[in-house]
Design an enzyme around this catalytic site. Structure first.
Site, PDB file in Angstrom:
ATOM      1  N   HIS A 307      28.773  36.098  39.570  1.00 55.21           N
ATOM      2  CA  HIS A 307      29.997  36.744  40.041  1.00 55.21           C
ATOM      3  C   HIS A 307      30.511  35.728  41.023  1.00 55.21           C
ATOM      4  O   HIS A 307      29.873  35.096  41.715  1.00 55.21           O
ATOM      5  CB  HIS A 307      29.011  37.978  41.076  1.00 55.21           C
ATOM      6  CG  HIS A 307      30.109  38.888  41.280  1.00 55.21           C
ATOM      7  ND1 HIS A 307      30.829  39.008  42.533  1.00 55.21           N
ATOM      8  CD2 HIS A 307      30.539  40.268  40.711  1.00 55.21           C
ATOM      9  CE1 HIS A 307      31.696  39.905  42.623  1.00 55.21           C
ATOM     10  NE2 HIS A 307      31.635  40.859  41.753  1.00 55.21           N
ATOM     11  N   ASP A 364      27.437  45.067  36.087  1.00 58.36           N
ATOM     12  CA  ASP A 364      27.694  45.471  34.568  1.00 58.36           C
ATOM     13  C   ASP A 364      26.524  45.258  33.711  1.00 58.36           C
ATOM     14  O   ASP A 364      26.127  45.946  32.667  1.00 58.36           O
ATOM     15  CB  ASP A 364      28.947  44.550  33.916  1.00 58.36           C
ATOM     16  CG  ASP A 364      30.209  44.893  34.545  1.00 58.36           C
ATOM     17  OD1 ASP A 364      30.382  46.251  34.495  1.00 58.36           O
ATOM     18  OD2 ASP A 364      30.884  44.227  35.093  1.00 58.36           O
TER      19      ASP A 364
HETATM   20  N1  ACO Z   1      26.754  32.654  31.402  1.00 58.60           N
HETATM   21  C1  ACO Z   1      26.667  31.382  31.556  1.00 58.60           C
HETATM   22  N2  ACO Z   1      27.136  30.509  32.531  1.00 58.60           N
HETATM   23  C2  ACO Z   1      27.841  31.009  33.508  1.00 58.60           C
HETATM   24  C3  ACO Z   1      28.030  32.435  33.481  1.00 58.60           C
HETATM   25  C4  ACO Z   1      27.482  33.351  32.588  1.00 58.60           C
HETATM   26  N3  ACO Z   1      27.488  34.700  32.520  1.00 58.60           N
HETATM   27  N4  ACO Z   1      28.936  32.860  34.571  1.00 58.60           N
HETATM   28  C5  ACO Z   1      29.174  31.645  35.103  1.00 58.60           C
HETATM   29  N5  ACO Z   1      28.566  30.593  34.536  1.00 58.60           N
HETATM   30  C6  ACO Z   1      28.632  29.116  34.959  1.00 58.60           C
HETATM   31  C7  ACO Z   1      29.993  28.542  34.581  1.00 58.60           C
HETATM   32  O1  ACO Z   1      30.319  28.172  33.187  1.00 58.60           O
HETATM   33  C8  ACO Z   1      30.080  27.421  35.522  1.00 58.60           C
HETATM   34  O2  ACO Z   1      29.153  26.528  35.152  1.00 58.60           O
HETATM   35  P1  ACO Z   1      29.543  24.775  35.328  1.00 58.60           P
HETATM   36  O3  ACO Z   1      29.619  24.870  37.033  1.00 58.60           O
HETATM   37  O4  ACO Z   1      28.578  23.946  34.611  1.00 58.60           O
HETATM   38  O5  ACO Z   1      31.104  24.626  34.859  1.00 58.60           O
HETATM   39  C9  ACO Z   1      29.487  28.156  36.742  1.00 58.60           C
HETATM   40  O6  ACO Z   1      28.428  29.094  36.247  1.00 58.60           O
HETATM   41  C10 ACO Z   1      30.119  28.760  37.780  1.00 58.60           C
HETATM   42  O7  ACO Z   1      30.862  29.887  37.047  1.00 58.60           O
HETATM   43  P2  ACO Z   1      32.623  30.108  37.273  1.00 58.60           P
HETATM   44  O8  ACO Z   1      33.030  30.952  35.708  1.00 58.60           O
HETATM   45  O9  ACO Z   1      33.154  28.875  37.638  1.00 58.60           O
HETATM   46  O10 ACO Z   1      32.539  31.187  38.261  1.00 58.60           O
HETATM   47  P3  ACO Z   1      33.409  32.219  38.629  1.00 58.60           P
HETATM   48  O11 ACO Z   1      33.367  32.646  39.955  1.00 58.60           O
HETATM   49  O12 ACO Z   1      34.925  31.675  38.389  1.00 58.60           O
HETATM   50  O13 ACO Z   1      33.388  33.333  37.571  1.00 58.60           O
HETATM   51  C11 ACO Z   1      32.615  35.288  36.673  1.00 58.60           C
HETATM   52  C12 ACO Z   1      32.722  34.479  37.809  1.00 58.60           C
HETATM   53  C13 ACO Z   1      33.848  35.773  35.626  1.00 58.60           C
HETATM   54  C14 ACO Z   1      32.016  36.901  36.729  1.00 58.60           C
HETATM   55  C15 ACO Z   1      31.535  34.662  35.765  1.00 58.60           C
HETATM   56  O14 ACO Z   1      30.212  34.717  36.299  1.00 58.60           O
HETATM   57  C16 ACO Z   1      31.487  35.126  34.138  1.00 58.60           C
HETATM   58  O15 ACO Z   1      32.219  35.135  33.265  1.00 58.60           O
HETATM   59  N6  ACO Z   1      30.350  36.215  34.066  1.00 58.60           N
HETATM   60  C17 ACO Z   1      30.008  37.098  32.908  1.00 58.60           C
HETATM   61  C18 ACO Z   1      31.168  38.033  32.870  1.00 58.60           C
HETATM   62  C19 ACO Z   1      30.696  39.281  33.741  1.00 58.60           C
HETATM   63  O16 ACO Z   1      29.628  39.512  33.556  1.00 58.60           O
HETATM   64  N7  ACO Z   1      31.676  39.816  34.374  1.00 58.60           N
HETATM   65  C20 ACO Z   1      31.410  40.778  35.189  1.00 58.60           C
HETATM   66  C21 ACO Z   1      31.660  40.236  36.495  1.00 58.60           C
HETATM   67  S1  ACO Z   1      31.214  41.717  37.965  1.00 58.60           S
HETATM   68  C22 ACO Z   1      32.408  42.799  37.945  1.00 58.60           C
HETATM   69  O17 ACO Z   1      33.744  42.292  37.295  1.00 58.60           O
HETATM   70  C23 ACO Z   1      32.420  44.164  37.834  1.00 58.60           C
END
Ligand code: ACO
Length: 425
Positions: A307, A364
């Protein structure tokens, strides 16, 4: 504004920038003068460090894993309140008196019907249409039925539009579902409460009686409360951005619905259940999926994990996890996907990749399993999120339109294209 400032050093000199404090959760640097004084702009992909507004609607403490609506914790509201009461709280800023809640509930109940002409809109979609597309289209279409209620500076028009949206969205979502099933639309019933009425419109048929299970209705009510608002998330920011051009509330909310549909936001609840199915069918090999999620060359993500704000367990997921077994037991469903989810969570939370990045289950991760246990098909999960988030969208939109500091949302860019050139002919 507090007395502290930040000094920014740049090529041409120094700029003193004031710090603005919030009531909780720290403050921010006011860079309102930045471009005028320095000719520079701030670059912040995904607005990860940028507050687009001051807001008093909900407070998210990402480090502590806390969420409050207008000062009240979601734990307390989930236990003591109802979704309609929370909708009132978000919009008006205070919990209603008994009389105010009664009058608000009656008003919502009396606005649940859709204009009969709107039914033709549903007929125009293919049977396979995703209900989120129908939801956003129908919400935009609603604006055409209430042209006298578009003025964002008319408090009565705004209040009435908010009420209509909250009253009618469950009807739209249920009609979208009925359309996909080829079943007759069920009209709203004024003798039922908000959530029971929605469940009735979803699952009843005109040919037989349908009793709404109060356990299911209570569980859905809590789920909707947990989704009701969440600071300046992607869909809420979209609602605000659209509304900042003085677009009407209906169309601003429709824009937010489109943003919610994406799998990185509200669409994740659908993806979680699809992922759990896939893991189940693939021999329940969690390690394989954890490995895929960690592989930077694999687009697969562990849906429902991570998140932007929470660097701790999402408090909504915590409530849902404890609630999931209880609800699944009460409705008598034996869902193997719940066990897979728990094991996947355990495996991820003990893996360095997830620990280092502070990736925890978000709302979620468990909401889809709960929606499934309550009898909803996977494609309805994100529309359920939209029904839940609607009170937040309308409250935030109203807060924005009433804020004298509001300007049209218009981010800058740092241009990286071709410098000026001539057409050579
Ligand atoms: N699975 C694997 N790796 C992940 C995940 C995941 N679910 N989420 C983040 N990471 C990793 C990224 O690849 C990144 O790795 P790095 O530092 O090696 O490049 C690091 O963790 C940071 O993640 P970001 O994507 O840069 O974080 P951001 O804050 O931009 O994204 C997000 C947040 C979009 C929610 C992300 O965690 C994600 O895509 N999660 C899966 C989708 C999801 O569950 N969305 C619902 C969010 S809650 C809501 O909307 C109600």
């Amino acid at each position: 504004m507090d007395d502290r400032t930040v000094i920014l050093k740049y090529d041409g000199g120094e700029l003193e920038l004031p710090i603005v404090e919030g009531t909780e959760g720290g403050g921010g640097i006011d860079i309102g003068n930045l471009r005028a004084k320095t000719s520079l702009v701030a670059l912040d992909y995904g607005f990860a460090n940028t507050a687009g507004t001051m807001s008093g609607v909900s407070f998210v403490d990402g480090e502590a894993g806390e969420l409050r609506y207008r000062g009240y914790s979601i734990e307390e509201l989930a236990e003591k309140s109802t979704f309609l009461e929370v909708a009132y709280l978000l919009f008006y800023g205070e919990l209603p008196t008994e009389a105010a809640l009664e009058s608000y509930t009656q008003n919502v109940t009396r606005h649940t019907l859709l204009n009969e002409e709107m039914k033709r809109l549903f007929d125009a979609f293919p049977k396979s249409a995703h209900p989120m597309a129908i939801l956003a289209s129908a919400t935009n279409a609603m604006a055409t039925f209430y042209p006298d209620f578009h003025n964002p500076t008319d408090p009565h028009a705004v209040e009435q539009s908010a009420l209509r949206l909250i009253a009618k969205l469950p009807t739209v979502a249920a009609f979208a579902y009925k359309k996909s099933m080829g079943q007759p639309y069920m009209y709203p019933r004024n003798d039922l409460d908000y959530v029971s009425n929605f469940l009735h419109m979803m699952f009843a048929l005109p040919v037989e009686d349908h009793e709404v299970d109060p356990v299911v209705a209570k569980a859905l009510d809590v789920l909707l409360i947990l989704h009701a608002d969440h600071g300046q998330n992607c869909s809420t920011s979209t609602v605000r951005l659209a509304g900042s051009s003085q677009a009407n509330l209906f169309t601003s909310v429709a824009a937010g619905m489109s943003a919610l549909w994406g799998p990185l936001h509200g669409g994740a609840n659908q993806r979680v259940v699809e992922m759990l199915h896939q893991i189940d069918e693939d021999g329940r090999d969690f390690e394989k999926y954890i490995k895929k999620a960690k592989d930077p060359n694999d687009p697969f993500r562990l849906w429902g994990f991570g998140h932007r704000v929470y660097k701790n367990y999402d408090p909504r997921a915590r409530i849902l996890k404890s609630f999931a077994y209880q609800v699944i037991d009460r409705v008598g469903v034996d869902d193997p996907l719940l066990d897979i989810a728990i094991k996947l969570e355990e495996a991820a939370l003990s893996d360095d990749y997830f620990v280092e990045r502070r990736l925890y289950p978000n709302v979620d991760f468990y909401s889809g399993l709960m929606f499934r246990a309550l009898g909803f098909p996977v494609r309805m999960f994100t529309p359920l999120f939209a029904i839940g988030r609607l009170p937040g969208w309308v409250a935030q939109w109203r807060e924005m339109t009433e804020d004298p500091e509001t300007k049209i949302g218009r981010p800058r860019q740092i241009f990286t294209g071709h410098p000026a050139r001539k057409v050579e002919r």
